[in-house]
Design a protein around this motif. Sequence first.
Motif, PDB file in Angstrom:
ATOM      1  N   ARG A 148      -1.790  15.018   1.136  1.00 20.22           N
ATOM      2  CA  ARG A 148      -1.992  13.640   0.686  1.00 20.22           C
ATOM      3  C   ARG A 148      -3.366  13.179   1.160  1.00 20.22           C
ATOM      4  O   ARG A 148      -3.885  13.687   2.149  1.00 20.22           O
ATOM      5  N   VAL A 149      -3.910  12.245   0.443  1.00 16.30           N
ATOM      6  CA  VAL A 149      -5.313  11.886   0.673  1.00 16.30           C
ATOM      7  C   VAL A 149      -5.439  10.365   0.800  1.00 16.30           C
ATOM      8  O   VAL A 149      -4.686   9.621   0.170  1.00 16.30           O
ATOM      9  N   ASP A 150      -6.345   9.954   1.638  1.00 16.05           N
ATOM     10  CA  ASP A 150      -6.770   8.552   1.615  1.00 16.05           C
ATOM     11  C   ASP A 150      -8.274   8.517   1.842  1.00 16.05           C
ATOM     12  O   ASP A 150      -8.872   9.477   2.331  1.00 16.05           O
ATOM     13  N   LEU A 151      -8.837   7.410   1.428  1.00 16.75           N
ATOM     14  CA  LEU A 151     -10.293   7.279   1.456  1.00 16.75           C
ATOM     15  C   LEU A 151     -10.643   5.956   2.132  1.00 16.75           C
ATOM     16  O   LEU A 151     -10.094   4.907   1.774  1.00 16.75           O
ATOM     17  N   ILE A 152     -11.538   6.021   3.109  1.00 22.02           N
ATOM     18  CA  ILE A 152     -11.957   4.794   3.802  1.00 22.02           C
ATOM     19  C   ILE A 152     -13.450   4.601   3.573  1.00 22.02           C
ATOM     20  O   ILE A 152     -14.265   5.355   4.113  1.00 22.02           O
ATOM     21  N   PRO A 153     -13.838   3.616   2.790  1.00 21.53           N
ATOM     22  CA  PRO A 153     -15.265   3.308   2.662  1.00 21.53           C
ATOM     23  C   PRO A 153     -15.739   2.661   3.970  1.00 21.53           C
ATOM     24  O   PRO A 153     -15.162   1.666   4.418  1.00 21.53           O
ATOM     25  N   VAL A 154     -16.754   3.236   4.561  1.00 19.11           N
ATOM     26  CA  VAL A 154     -17.205   2.753   5.867  1.00 19.11           C
ATOM     27  C   VAL A 154     -18.304   1.713   5.659  1.00 19.11           C
ATOM     28  O   VAL A 154     -19.448   2.040   5.357  1.00 19.11           O
ATOM     29  N   ASP A 155     -17.895   0.459   5.787  1.00 21.38           N
ATOM     30  CA  ASP A 155     -18.863  -0.638   5.763  1.00 21.38           C
ATOM     31  C   ASP A 155     -18.638  -1.456   7.030  1.00 21.38           C
ATOM     32  O   ASP A 155     -18.208  -0.909   8.044  1.00 21.38           O
ATOM     33  N   HIS A 156     -18.879  -2.752   6.972  1.00 22.97           N
ATOM     34  CA  HIS A 156     -18.746  -3.528   8.203  1.00 22.97           C
ATOM     35  C   HIS A 156     -17.290  -3.670   8.618  1.00 22.97           C
ATOM     36  O   HIS A 156     -16.966  -3.710   9.813  1.00 22.97           O
ATOM     37  N   GLN A 157     -16.405  -3.767   7.647  1.00 25.71           N
ATOM     38  CA  GLN A 157     -14.977  -3.876   7.952  1.00 25.71           C
ATOM     39  C   GLN A 157     -14.238  -2.801   7.160  1.00 25.71           C
ATOM     40  O   GLN A 157     -13.715  -3.076   6.070  1.00 25.71           O
ATOM     41  N   PRO A 158     -14.211  -1.582   7.639  1.00 22.44           N
ATOM     42  CA  PRO A 158     -13.619  -0.484   6.857  1.00 22.44           C
ATOM     43  C   PRO A 158     -12.113  -0.679   6.676  1.00 22.44           C
ATOM     44  O   PRO A 158     -11.421  -1.041   7.633  1.00 22.44           O
ATOM     45  N   ARG A 159     -11.650  -0.458   5.477  1.00 22.92           N
ATOM     46  CA  ARG A 159     -10.218  -0.514   5.164  1.00 22.92           C
ATOM     47  C   ARG A 159      -9.904   0.651   4.230  1.00 22.92           C
ATOM     48  O   ARG A 159     -10.713   0.964   3.353  1.00 22.92           O
TER      49      ARG A 159
END
Lengths: 341, 703
Positions: B140-151
């Motif tokens: 299973r996969v998830d993706l976290i875009p890393v910006d100032h508040q990563p979600r």
Amino acid sequence: MDAALHPSRYLRIEDLRRLRHVQFSSRKPVEGFYLGRHRSPQRGYSVEFNDYREYTPGDDVNNLDWKVFGRSDRLYLKLFEHESDMTVTLLVDGSASMAYAGMSATAGEEASSGGGDGGGSWLDRVSLVRRKRKPARRVLSKYDHACTMAAAIAFLTIKQQDRAAFALAREGLAAFVEPAGSMAHLHKLLRAMEQGLPPGEGAGRADLADAVDALVRRRRVRGRSVLILFSDLLEDRDAILKQLAAFRACGGDAILFHVMHPDELHLPALDDAVFIDSETRGRLALHVPDVREAYERKLRAFLDGWSTDCRRAGIDYNLVSTDAPYSRSLERYLLTRAAMT
Amino acid sequence: MPMVGAISLTAPLMLGGLALVALPIAAHLLHRRAKRRVVFPSIMLLAASSASQSSLFKLRRWLLLALRCLAVALIALAFAQPLWRSQRSVASSGAEEHATVVLLDVSASAGQVIDGVSLFEWLRSAAARAAEDAAAKGRRVDLIPVDHQPRPLFPQMTSNIEAVRSELARLEPSAERANPAAAFAEAGRLLESVAGERELVIVSDLQASNWSDLVAAGGSLALPAGVRVTLATPPAEPPANAALVAAAASPGRPFPGRSAAVTATVANFGPRDQTLVVTLKLANETAAQASVFVEAGGRRDVSLPFRVNAPGHHALTIHLPNDGLPADNTRHLAVHAVEHQTVALVTDGAADRGSARYFTSRALAPRRDGEASYRVQAVRGGEVSDAALADTAGVVVMPDAALDDEAAAALERHLRNGGGVIVFAGDAAAETMLRALAARDLLPASPRGIRDATDGETIHIGAGDWRSPLLRAFDARAQEALSRVAFRRVLELDEPHPEAAALLRFEDNRPALLLRPIGRGQLLLAAFSPAADASDLAKHGSFVALLHNLVAGLAPDTGERGGIVGQPLRLTLPAEAVAIGGVQLIGPDASPLGAFDLSANESSATLVAPRPRQAGFYSVERGGQTLDLAAANVDPRESDLRRVDPAALRALLAASAEGIEVASSAGGDAAEPADDRPLWGWTILAAMGVLAVELGLLSWWRR
């Protein structure tokens, strides 16, 4: 066109010009009521010497051959051939299958070939709309083609002072026009032909054997006359030939025109189709390319069978395709026949 | 991921395409019904002919139908991307559930352009491949875009690789700064619940300014034990980049019709010296342009003059030519032009002629018609409070101000919040005031005492830091004029505090004017007084110029009105505007933003945009009127594209928890698992083969 020039859809004078020098005659002696130009089994008054017979009291002494009496001292009468008029009976197959004018025959096309008398083949009545929109090329059904040939023969017959009769075979003998030799009678024949147009569905079979039998049994045709049969011959061959043989045995001359549509001779260019029998309404789903070869083989055997059996029975057999001009087919036959007479 | 024996399907939803098998069947049935009907004279011969053909004919048709259905099914199967699983993969994808989390850097620096291609495209591709590889292994996969508040993009980890692809395709570099620590915390939270194999893939530009804090801290990351971490390193060196890292208007609140200037700071992060053209635009029209030479790794300030013609909020943008990182080549600056500003004059003395208060008031507001730029508001030393100092352009403390501790505390708060304070201390009466300021450690230098000039002699200014923004307006003649001012009484000061700077010095090199930054504000200590008995300063026109320059230079809001993208942005508005309602926050794209917090006190209200996502201007509006304007800019730290040492980062990752295995990947070259073989190519080939057979049979039978 002027109605006087075109008394019927089946008789076009211009088509017959090339036949004006051709004479239609029987290959066998015929019996007639009047003096005519055809050989007769009767002896009568003509310039052609036939035979001698011994004088019996009561004979016309004008016919005694005095030269023979001088040589043999016996009284012989000179007998001359009796030339009689000829009766030609045109028997046309009026079954449903004869209404076939081809796959490409649209209602409009058929309409153009239908007369204004409410007749016409089974496709004539499909659509009146198209009839008005497009003056289409005339498409002849097998019945039309047969009647056109029959009308031409009737015309030739009457023109040479002989008599012509018309009979329609549909479930046996459906109609009969007594023989006569006038132009008025020709019109009568043509009307009978037009009225005999097969109605398509429900027209049923021709039952040609019964029709021939009826003609002979009811003495509609005399033993020594000519019977010309126009049909697609999709019936029991033996039964038909048996009746024709009986007619011939009575001294008649039988001619058979086997009328076929090109679609029957070469199956139409289709892939898949459901073929519906025009007479039995039976259905057959086919992939045409798959059966084409076998069909042509069977057809060849079918035609060969008729040709061979007719030849054996002494019946003239002519295969006619509706895509060939009838006048040319007729001319070819008549010239061949004249050469053989 | 659905598995059929040793075959797994990467995109099982595509199996829905099997429904297309209905097409040839429907075509077959329709064809049967759509056969042409021919009324034939007789089917006698046809029936005899077809007797031997019909069964074979039916067999052929069924065979063709089967081939067509098979071809469609194979094509649908190809779209489902079947994968032949190796023994190891099959064994590893047993009962336990495995998961992969991909951290994708979407900070502003990810938009850097290398050889004409955005690095983010490479990052996106690497993240997609990592996700696809994981999905191909049944994870299973998830993706976290890393910006100032990563979600995480998906609240629950997913097997739907198509959804991951779709989300990835929508991602673009933000204007925010990356927050790797928060991203690790999110990844750790996701992976903690996974019982099977856990994998973390980091796809980042490895910008040093983002990661170095993490590396320098050296603490453990919030990752569970036993995580396999793969670090995708970017393929090429970062491009040269120059950026606008700061901009400020002087005065902070310009007066309409009077010249003002923007001081923009240009930083060159590249390895070569550059000469850059800086353009200032006011209301989208070029107001000024200047060329600045910036050495490699250096910074330069460039002053760009401008003039606003009307009071109100004005949007200024400063531009650099495009380079390696387009996001930081534009700086936004909001200024609020006003007709008048208030200066608080802290004094306890009378406004007698010749007093310091008298001259200072006259210098700040020379015109009596109310049209002067500054309005002077006298405040007693004991009355100095936050309310008294609020919304003032400057605070001038006279030597006679009797400051107590509370007043000094209020001044300190004012300074730390960005205010400016000028203290005139060249008088004996200044002792109380100096003591109170010294108690708060606000003085730039320790006072020694008052020194009076000897008879017949006067004290003069000997030197000055004329390049200082506060004194930049003084040309040679003005400097000469200032040097002729005679001081008879001055405050002797020790050498300035390390943070302080001497802007003016007396002839004996003792400090005359000291500047000390305190918090966001600045305090100026003048070792002289404008009082007539202390100096001739007030008699010279240069006193007016000096005072105006100092007040303007120290005025609050000399910094940018606004903040950093991704961080809360505060805007102020009148309290009554909140009471009336209808307040809207308008973003840079001129569309209203729904998410903001509004709070009010008696005098003013504050609107906070919790997370401005775009760089640009944000305005508070009501009924078409702009109540406040603020700018959000890219964090200047995003402009430095230098990369952190991957080895140091690997070491940090390896040390953050037990059992963490760190590997490197070329990212863009990430390939399928070595021992799992994709079958979709063969499936397509098989479908083509089946179609070829079908066509061959068809043409053969029709021949």
